[in-house]
Design a protein around this motif. Structure first.
Motif, PDB file in Angstrom:
ATOM      1  N   ASN A   1      -5.183   6.322  17.660  1.00 44.32           N
ATOM      2  CA  ASN A   1      -4.320   5.541  18.542  1.00 44.32           C
ATOM      3  C   ASN A   1      -3.743   6.329  19.699  1.00 44.32           C
TER       4      ASN A   1
ATOM      5  N   LYS B   1      -4.701   7.883  12.280  1.00 43.43           N
ATOM      6  CA  LYS B   1      -3.492   8.353  12.967  1.00 43.43           C
ATOM      7  C   LYS B   1      -2.508   8.982  11.985  1.00 43.43           C
TER       8      LYS B   1
ATOM      9  N   MET C   1     -12.137  -7.073  19.902  1.00 44.24           N
ATOM     10  CA  MET C   1     -11.230  -6.521  18.899  1.00 44.24           C
ATOM     11  C   MET C   1      -9.939  -7.319  18.909  1.00 44.24           C
TER      12      MET C   1
ATOM     13  N   MET D   1      -7.446  -5.130   8.725  1.00 45.73           N
ATOM     14  CA  MET D   1      -6.841  -3.829   8.421  1.00 45.73           C
ATOM     15  C   MET D   1      -6.611  -3.760   6.905  1.00 45.73           C
ATOM     16  N   SER D   2      -5.832  -2.778   6.456  1.00 47.67           N
ATOM     17  CA  SER D   2      -5.721  -2.556   5.006  1.00 47.67           C
ATOM     18  C   SER D   2      -5.390  -3.817   4.214  1.00 47.67           C
TER      19      SER D   2
ATOM     20  N   ARG E   1     -10.879  -1.950  10.525  1.00 48.39           N
ATOM     21  CA  ARG E   1     -10.146  -0.698  10.801  1.00 48.39           C
ATOM     22  C   ARG E   1      -9.099  -0.513   9.709  1.00 48.39           C
ATOM     23  N   VAL E   2      -9.351   0.454   8.843  1.00 47.32           N
ATOM     24  CA  VAL E   2      -8.524   0.592   7.643  1.00 47.32           C
ATOM     25  C   VAL E   2      -7.852   1.959   7.617  1.00 47.32           C
ATOM     26  N   GLY E   3      -6.520   1.956   7.546  1.00 50.58           N
ATOM     27  CA  GLY E   3      -5.768   3.207   7.523  1.00 50.58           C
ATOM     28  C   GLY E   3      -5.126   3.469   6.169  1.00 50.58           C
ATOM     29  N   SER E   4      -4.019   2.781   5.897  1.00 51.11           N
ATOM     30  CA  SER E   4      -3.218   3.064   4.693  1.00 51.11           C
ATOM     31  C   SER E   4      -4.000   2.951   3.391  1.00 51.11           C
TER      32      SER E   4
ATOM     33  N   PHE F   1       0.813  -1.224   0.000  1.00 51.99           N
ATOM     34  CA  PHE F   1       0.000   0.000   0.000  1.00 51.99           C
ATOM     35  C   PHE F   1       0.847   1.274   0.000  1.00 51.99           C
TER      36      PHE F   1
ATOM     37  N   ILE G   1      -8.485   3.282  19.461  1.00 49.59           N
ATOM     38  CA  ILE G   1      -8.070   1.933  19.061  1.00 49.59           C
ATOM     39  C   ILE G   1      -6.636   1.602  19.472  1.00 49.59           C
TER      40      ILE G   1
ATOM     41  N   ALA H   1      -8.797   4.376  10.192  1.00 46.72           N
ATOM     42  CA  ALA H   1      -7.729   4.579  11.182  1.00 46.72           C
ATOM     43  C   ALA H   1      -6.917   5.785  10.710  1.00 46.72           C
TER      44      ALA H   1
ATOM     45  N   ARG I   1       1.705   5.962   5.936  1.00 46.43           N
ATOM     46  CA  ARG I   1       1.808   6.983   6.988  1.00 46.43           C
ATOM     47  C   ARG I   1       3.207   7.581   7.044  1.00 46.43           C
TER      48      ARG I   1
ATOM     49  N   ILE J   1      -5.803  -7.602  16.832  1.00 48.11           N
ATOM     50  CA  ILE J   1      -4.794  -7.314  15.806  1.00 48.11           C
ATOM     51  C   ILE J   1      -3.940  -8.572  15.700  1.00 48.11           C
TER      52      ILE J   1
HETATM   53  C1  LIG Z   1      -3.149   1.857  12.289  1.00 48.99           C
HETATM   54  C2  LIG Z   1      -4.121   0.852  12.769  1.00 48.99           C
HETATM   55  C3  LIG Z   1      -4.993   0.213  11.881  1.00 48.99           C
HETATM   56  C4  LIG Z   1      -4.954   0.428  10.390  1.00 48.99           C
HETATM   57  O1  LIG Z   1      -3.776  -0.090   9.849  1.00 48.99           O
HETATM   58  P1  LIG Z   1      -3.536  -0.113   8.252  1.00 48.99           P
HETATM   59  O2  LIG Z   1      -2.689  -1.297   8.036  1.00 48.99           O
HETATM   60  O3  LIG Z   1      -2.890   1.161   7.906  1.00 48.99           O
HETATM   61  O4  LIG Z   1      -4.874  -0.260   7.636  1.00 48.99           O
HETATM   62  C5  LIG Z   1      -5.926  -0.667  12.415  1.00 48.99           C
HETATM   63  N1  LIG Z   1      -5.989  -0.935  13.742  1.00 48.99           N
HETATM   64  C6  LIG Z   1      -5.158  -0.348  14.609  1.00 48.99           C
HETATM   65  C7  LIG Z   1      -5.287  -0.667  16.053  1.00 48.99           C
HETATM   66  C8  LIG Z   1      -4.204   0.549  14.150  1.00 48.99           C
HETATM   67  O5  LIG Z   1      -3.366   1.095  15.025  1.00 48.99           O
END
Ligand SMILES: *Cc1c(COP(=O)(O)O)cnc(C)c1O
Length: 239
Positions: A63, A42, A167, A210-211, A226-229, A3, A85, A40, A235, A169
């Motif tokens: 976060n 951050k 939840m 996640m992503s 929970r999707v960030g990148s 990503f 999160i 997400a 980031r 990870i």
């Molecule tokens: C940053 C984060 C995500 C998202 O991560 P990506 O791989 O960027 O999608 C999801 N959960 C938590 C707890 C995070 O800190």
């Protein structure tokens, strides 16, 4: 990471993620709207958070307590829900209870007690998720699977707290398929604990994916990802 190559606009990325969520939900016999997307956010500015809101995102996850507080003051999450999160430090509990709509990362008796006391003091009920360390990694937060029952029992008798689900990870891997066995284990825990019918505990939410692996997580039973990148791009921690 793959990503790092995401260069689309936030709007385009959000659309793609919603499409992928819808497809994964339908494939597993559910409706797209049964799966909640938490962006997400951050390290991303309040402006970028608003861009994602403009594209339809209605849940954000942060976060760090200070970053969440600062961005909230700028109106970043107006009209949306904000979830905490990240790893929650004891001395930050007072800043999160009542500010976050959902605290996703509660993993100890001590945190439960602190959140309960703060919420009771404010006269509110704080929604939380219990975080499970499904890969039993030493470096990770979360209660070990074998400790979940005890934590749930504890949560069920504390005032000011409402447990809404779980939840996790899972361990980092280059291959999203590696995550699948952890997702499957989480789903089983989720079902088992739902069947126990503790007071004050409803197992409505299973937050995982996640992503790199949210489609796989949805297939395994997640109803919150929970999707960030994949939304904001890679980031930059150095700014
Ligand atoms: C940053 C984060 C995500 C998202 O991560 P990506 O791989 O960027 O999608 C999801 N959960 C938590 C707890 C995070 O800190």
């Amino acid at each position: 990471m793959w990503f790092d190559k995401i260069v689309g606009s936030i709007e385009d990325n959000v659309k793609k993620v919603f499409d992928n969520i819808a497809e994964a939900a339908r494939k597993s016999g559910r409706k797209p709207e049964d799966v909640i997307l938490v962006a997400a956010s951050k390290t991303n500015s309040a402006e970028r958070v608003r861009e994602a809101f403009g594209a339809g995102v209605r849940y954000f996850g942060e976060n760090r307590v200070q970053e969440m507080t600062e961005k909230a003051a700028l109106g970043a999450y107006s009209g949306a829900q904000i979830h905490f999160i990240g790893h929650l430090q004891r001395n930050k509990v007072k800043n999160v209870v009542g500010s976050a709509d959902l605290i996703q990362s509660v993993d100890s008796d001590e945190l439960l007690e602190l959140i309960s006391r703060r919420a009771a003091g404010l006269g509110i009920v704080q929604d939380i998720l219990l975080e499970v360390n499904i890969g039993a990694e030493e470096s990770k937060s979360g209660v070990l699977p074998e400790g979940l029952d005890e934590l749930a029992a504890k949560a069920s008798v504390l005032p000011g707290i409402s447990v809404k689900g779980l939840m996790t990870i899972p361990p980092v891997s280059a291959d999203p398929l590696d995550s699948v066995r952890y997702f499957d284990r989480m789903y089983k825990l989720f079902v088992d604990i739902s069947a126990k019918k503790y007071d004050n505990i409803t197992m409505d939410i299973l937050s995982m994916g996640m992503s790199a692996d949210y489609a796989e997580a949805i297939s395994a039973g997640a109803n919150m990802v929970r999707v960030g990148s994949a939304i904001f791009g890679a980031r930059q921690y150095t700014k």
